[in-house]
Structure formats: structure tokens, C-alpha cells
Design a protein around this motif. Structure first.
Motif, mmCIF file in Angstrom:
data_model
loop_
_atom_site.group_PDB
_atom_site.id
_atom_site.type_symbol
_atom_site.label_atom_id
_atom_site.label_comp_id
_atom_site.label_asym_id
_atom_site.label_seq_id
_atom_site.Cartn_x
_atom_site.Cartn_y
_atom_site.Cartn_z
ATOM 1 N N PRO A 151 10.186 -20.602 5.877
ATOM 2 C CA PRO A 151 9.597 -19.332 5.462
ATOM 3 C C PRO A 151 10.176 -18.177 6.264
ATOM 4 O O PRO A 151 10.464 -18.304 7.445
ATOM 5 N N ILE A 152 10.357 -17.028 5.606
ATOM 6 C CA ILE A 152 10.682 -15.819 6.344
ATOM 7 C C ILE A 152 9.460 -15.420 7.173
ATOM 8 O O ILE A 152 8.345 -15.893 6.909
ATOM 9 N N PRO A 153 9.609 -14.575 8.201
ATOM 10 C CA PRO A 153 8.432 -14.142 8.959
ATOM 11 C C PRO A 153 7.399 -13.502 8.029
ATOM 12 O O PRO A 153 7.712 -12.562 7.289
ATOM 13 N N HIS A 154 6.190 -14.017 8.050
ATOM 14 C CA HIS A 154 5.177 -13.513 7.117
ATOM 15 C C HIS A 154 3.850 -13.223 7.818
ATOM 16 O O HIS A 154 2.789 -13.233 7.199
ATOM 17 N N ASP A 155 3.944 -12.920 9.121
ATOM 18 C CA ASP A 155 2.754 -12.596 9.896
ATOM 19 C C ASP A 155 2.522 -11.091 9.993
ATOM 20 O O ASP A 155 1.631 -10.642 10.717
ATOM 21 N N GLY A 156 3.325 -10.307 9.260
ATOM 22 C CA GLY A 156 3.214 -8.850 9.319
ATOM 23 C C GLY A 156 2.891 -8.266 7.960
ATOM 24 O O GLY A 156 2.451 -8.964 7.037
ATOM 25 N N PRO A 157 3.111 -6.961 7.796
ATOM 26 C CA PRO A 157 2.785 -6.303 6.534
ATOM 27 C C PRO A 157 3.547 -6.849 5.335
ATOM 28 O O PRO A 157 3.008 -6.882 4.229
ATOM 29 N N VAL A 158 4.802 -7.275 5.514
ATOM 30 C CA VAL A 158 5.544 -7.851 4.391
ATOM 31 C C VAL A 158 4.885 -9.144 3.931
ATOM 32 O O VAL A 158 4.771 -9.406 2.727
ATOM 33 N N GLY A 159 4.433 -9.963 4.866
ATOM 34 C CA GLY A 159 3.721 -11.175 4.500
ATOM 35 C C GLY A 159 2.452 -10.877 3.724
ATOM 36 O O GLY A 159 2.122 -11.562 2.743
ATOM 37 N N LYS A 160 1.719 -9.849 4.149
ATOM 38 C CA LYS A 160 0.515 -9.435 3.428
ATOM 39 C C LYS A 160 0.864 -8.973 2.016
ATOM 40 O O LYS A 160 0.119 -9.228 1.055
ATOM 41 N N MET A 161 1.985 -8.261 1.890
ATOM 42 C CA MET A 161 2.429 -7.819 0.566
ATOM 43 C C MET A 161 2.721 -9.012 -0.330
ATOM 44 O O MET A 161 2.301 -9.047 -1.500
ATOM 45 N N LEU A 162 3.450 -10.003 0.194
ATOM 46 C CA LEU A 162 3.764 -11.185 -0.606
ATOM 47 C C LEU A 162 2.491 -11.885 -1.063
ATOM 48 O O LEU A 162 2.378 -12.320 -2.223
ATOM 49 N N GLU A 163 1.538 -11.998 -0.162
ATOM 50 C CA GLU A 163 0.268 -12.639 -0.503
ATOM 51 C C GLU A 163 -0.430 -11.873 -1.630
ATOM 52 O O GLU A 163 -0.940 -12.467 -2.587
ATOM 53 N N ALA A 164 -0.451 -10.554 -1.510
ATOM 54 C CA ALA A 164 -1.100 -9.733 -2.534
ATOM 55 C C ALA A 164 -0.392 -9.849 -3.879
ATOM 56 O O ALA A 164 -1.024 -9.725 -4.944
ATOM 57 N N PRO A 221 -1.960 7.173 -7.996
ATOM 58 C CA PRO A 221 -2.739 6.602 -6.890
ATOM 59 C C PRO A 221 -3.954 7.452 -6.536
ATOM 60 O O PRO A 221 -3.919 8.690 -6.635
ATOM 61 N N SER A 222 -5.008 6.754 -6.117
ATOM 62 C CA SER A 222 -6.146 7.458 -5.530
ATOM 63 C C SER A 222 -5.768 7.869 -4.111
ATOM 64 O O SER A 222 -4.759 7.402 -3.554
ATOM 65 N N PHE A 223 -6.578 8.728 -3.489
ATOM 66 C CA PHE A 223 -6.308 9.100 -2.101
ATOM 67 C C PHE A 223 -6.377 7.872 -1.197
ATOM 68 O O PHE A 223 -5.583 7.727 -0.252
ATOM 69 N N ALA A 224 -7.299 6.953 -1.476
ATOM 70 C CA ALA A 224 -7.422 5.736 -0.661
ATOM 71 C C ALA A 224 -6.162 4.886 -0.785
ATOM 72 O O ALA A 224 -5.680 4.318 0.204
ATOM 73 N N GLU A 225 -5.604 4.778 -1.991
ATOM 74 C CA GLU A 225 -4.381 4.000 -2.184
ATOM 75 C C GLU A 225 -3.188 4.678 -1.511
ATOM 76 O O GLU A 225 -2.325 4.005 -0.943
ATOM 77 N N TRP A 226 -3.128 5.994 -1.602
ATOM 78 C CA TRP A 226 -2.049 6.729 -0.932
ATOM 79 C C TRP A 226 -2.107 6.522 0.573
ATOM 80 O O TRP A 226 -1.094 6.261 1.221
ATOM 81 N N GLU A 227 -3.310 6.583 1.159
ATOM 82 C CA GLU A 227 -3.472 6.360 2.595
ATOM 83 C C GLU A 227 -3.112 4.921 2.957
ATOM 84 O O GLU A 227 -2.516 4.665 4.012
ATOM 85 N N ALA A 228 -3.462 3.964 2.088
ATOM 86 C CA ALA A 228 -3.100 2.560 2.337
ATOM 87 C C ALA A 228 -1.585 2.386 2.333
ATOM 88 O O ALA A 228 -1.032 1.624 3.144
ATOM 89 N N ALA A 229 -0.901 3.091 1.447
ATOM 90 C CA ALA A 229 0.560 3.005 1.397
ATOM 91 C C ALA A 229 1.186 3.567 2.664
ATOM 92 O O ALA A 229 2.126 2.976 3.231
ATOM 93 N N ILE A 230 0.683 4.695 3.131
ATOM 94 C CA ILE A 230 1.187 5.270 4.383
ATOM 95 C C ILE A 230 0.918 4.316 5.540
ATOM 96 O O ILE A 230 1.785 4.112 6.410
ATOM 97 N N GLY A 231 -0.263 3.714 5.552
ATOM 98 C CA GLY A 231 -0.582 2.744 6.603
ATOM 99 C C GLY A 231 0.337 1.540 6.568
ATOM 100 O O GLY A 231 0.762 1.034 7.618
ATOM 101 N N PHE A 232 0.668 1.060 5.362
ATOM 102 C CA PHE A 232 1.581 -0.072 5.212
ATOM 103 C C PHE A 232 2.949 0.254 5.804
ATOM 104 O O PHE A 232 3.520 -0.539 6.564
ATOM 105 N N LEU A 233 3.478 1.413 5.480
ATOM 106 C CA LEU A 233 4.786 1.806 6.011
ATOM 107 C C LEU A 233 4.731 2.015 7.526
ATOM 108 O O LEU A 233 5.681 1.678 8.239
ATOM 109 N N THR A 234 3.619 2.552 8.023
ATOM 110 C CA THR A 234 3.469 2.750 9.469
ATOM 111 C C THR A 234 3.466 1.407 10.192
ATOM 112 O O THR A 234 4.144 1.236 11.216
ATOM 113 N N ARG A 235 2.722 0.442 9.668
ATOM 114 C CA ARG A 235 2.680 -0.892 10.294
ATOM 115 C C ARG A 235 4.036 -1.583 10.206
ATOM 116 O O ARG A 235 4.436 -2.303 11.123
ATOM 117 N N THR A 236 4.740 -1.357 9.097
ATOM 118 C CA THR A 236 6.071 -1.944 8.953
ATOM 119 C C THR A 236 7.012 -1.408 10.031
ATOM 120 O O THR A 236 7.733 -2.171 10.687
#
Length: 289
Positions: A194-207, A45-60
């Protein structure tokens, strides 16, 4: 040991956690380090991707409260929940396969008489459910507790949209098997949802190019003294989401036809003025070790 680099850091961390006094903590920590470091080496991962991963877990984590558990949703949608379920339910022939509990079980569901309507006043196509509870050898289990619950025909559970008309306990109930191990009740036919998809998990599924839908199903939790508690669903044959369930909970043995019948005499002897569906399934329980 100092001056760690990408080839030495893993062994250094493993050396540190090797001092954990609890053998299970040590084994889990070592496995976590090995696999996590291997994952990072693979994706680089790049530093930007690593920070995005930490942000994803924080929002979760920020979305978790007493009504919503986004981390369990993450576990579900990555297939981890079903993997844990499979590891903990290696079953003998004759025992019904398990699946995930889901977030909508209510421990205080009312106990109802056999044949009762557990969805009074709720609009939807009538569904008559009947089944039998046995041990893995097919012998009936008398007095087994059958907890059951499901969504309405819009895909919502009672705890998601309680109303004065439906009350807090709609589309759920608890029954006890009779002397032949049988049970039956009336309800309405649930829908896919649908399962709840208005949060970070929903964004993950979309991606990932995935949808959040689950096929229509009825939940069952069945318990009896001397047996392991069974947690499972029965899915509707022909549902368009059977092969792409967002939480990987579908198993062939848990799919049944829910045939449609024209208005007339229902399985419980009553007369239905509208077309209705039926669902029949026999459950086998594994003896407790």
C-alpha cells in the motif's frame, strides 16, 4: 469593475491576470482560473465544504518534508502524475512505455557487476532478472546504465525500514549493459504494497471507496548518452491489483509473467536450493531530440 457576482467574477479575474508579463505564466493562470471557477460552479460547495477543502490542502502540506511528499501522493492518486508523464513521453514504436518514478528512488545506489545479488541477506523467494536494452529499432545499446529497485516480500523498501543486516542499499543496484546490450542480476521477489495512507490522501481514498494498494513490480531507470532516460516498472502478471493500481501506473505492455521454477539450476548457472522465479524483459529507448 466592481460588484462582482457569480456570472462576472471569472472574467474579472481573467482580466487581472492578463497583465502577467510572462506569456507562459499568463496562459497557465488563465487556464487555472477558467477550470477552477468551472469546478466551483459545477459542485456549488457550501461554506462548510469549502472550509473542509482548505483544511484538506492545509493538512496535505503539513505532512510534506524531506522524507514524505503528500502533494505528490495526491497527484499520483488522482491520476495527475501519470497524465503529466504521458504528455511528456509521446513515444515511437519500439520504445518502452513509461510510468511514475515513485518516492523510493535513491540516486547513490551502488554499481554492481552483472549477475550480482542485489539483495544479499534479505529473506524472500529468489528472483533472477534478465533483460536487454536497445534503441527503438532493436539495435543493442552498450554500456547503458540500468538502475533498479523494488520492495521486499513484505512490501517495504530499504529506505522505509533500514536495518544493520540489510544496510541502506538493499534491493537496489546499478548495472551496465554488455556488448550485446544485455544485463542480468539476482534479487528477491517483491510483493504488492500500500502507498502511505495514514494522512489526508488516505482519508480521501477511503471516502472515494478506493484502496491504497499497488501491484508487485520492479522499478527500472535506464539511461545512455544520446537517449531519453526511461523510467518504468515491470509488473507481475496475475497480481490482484493490476486493474486497480492506486496511482494508475499499470500498462499492458509492462506486465510480464514471473514464472516459478523448482529448486535446481538457475538461469545464471548457479544452483538454487529453493524454488525461484524469473523475470525477463527487453527495453527500448527513444533517441533524444
Amino acid at each position: 469593475m466592481r460588484n462582482f457576482d457569480e456570472t462576472t467574477i471569472t472574467e474579472a479575474v481573467l482580466a487581472r491576470v492578463a497583465n502577467a508579463p510572462d506569456p507562459r505564466v499568463r496562459a497557465v493562470s488563465e487556464a487555472l482560473v477558467r477550470h477552477l471557477h468551472a469546478f466551483v460552479r459545477e459542485i456549488e460547495p457550501s461554506f462548510a465544504e469549502w472550509e473542509a477543502a482548505i483544511g484538506f490542502l492545509t493538512r496535505t502540506g503539513a505532512l510534506c518534508d524531506d522524507k514524505r511528499q503528500e502533494f505528490i501522493l495526491l497527484s499520483d492518486t488522482l491520476g495527475v502524475s501519470m497524465l503529466v508523464d504521458a504528455i511528456n513521453h509521446r513515444l515511437p514504436d519500439g520504445a518502452t512505455e513509461t510510468t511514475v518514478l515513485g518516492p523510493f528512488f535513491v540516486a547513490a545506489a551502488p554499481e554492481l557487476a552483472l549477475g550480482a545479488d542485489m539483495s544479499p541477506g534479505v529473506e524472500g523467494n529468489p528472483l533472477f532478472v534478465a533483460g536487454r536494452v536497445t534503441d527503438a529499432a532493436g539495435r543493442p545499446i552498450v554500456g547503458a546504465v540500468v538502475d533498479t529497485w523494488h520492495s521486499d516480500d513484505d512490501g517495504y523498501y530499504d529506505v522505509q525500514k533500514p536495518t544493520e543486516e540489510e544496510g541502506h542499499f538493499a534491493m537496489r543496484g546499478r548495472f551496465r549493459t554488455d556488448a550485446q546490450g544485455r544485463f542480468h542480476f539476482r534479487t528477491i521477489k517483491p510483493a504488492a504494497y500500500p502507498i502511505p495512507h495514514d494522512g489526508p490522501v488516505g482519508k480521501m481514498l477511503e471516502a472515494q471507496g478506493r484502496h491504497p494498494w499497488r501491484p508487485a513490480h520492479v522499478h527500472f531507470m535506464i539511461s545512455a548518452p544520446g537517449y531519453e532516460t526511461l523510467v518504468t516498472h515491470i509488473f507481475e502478471e496475475g497480481d490482484p491489483y493490476l486493474d486497480s493500481d492506486a496511482v494508475f501506473g499499470v500498462k499492458d505492455s509492462l506486465i510480464r509473467a514471473w514464472p516459478r521454477h523448482e529448486a535446481g539450476q538457475a538461469p545464471d548457472g548457479s544452483v538454487s536450493r529453493v524454488p525461484f522465479h524469473t523475470l525477463t524483459y527487453d527495453f527500448g529507448l527513444k533517441r533524444a531530440d
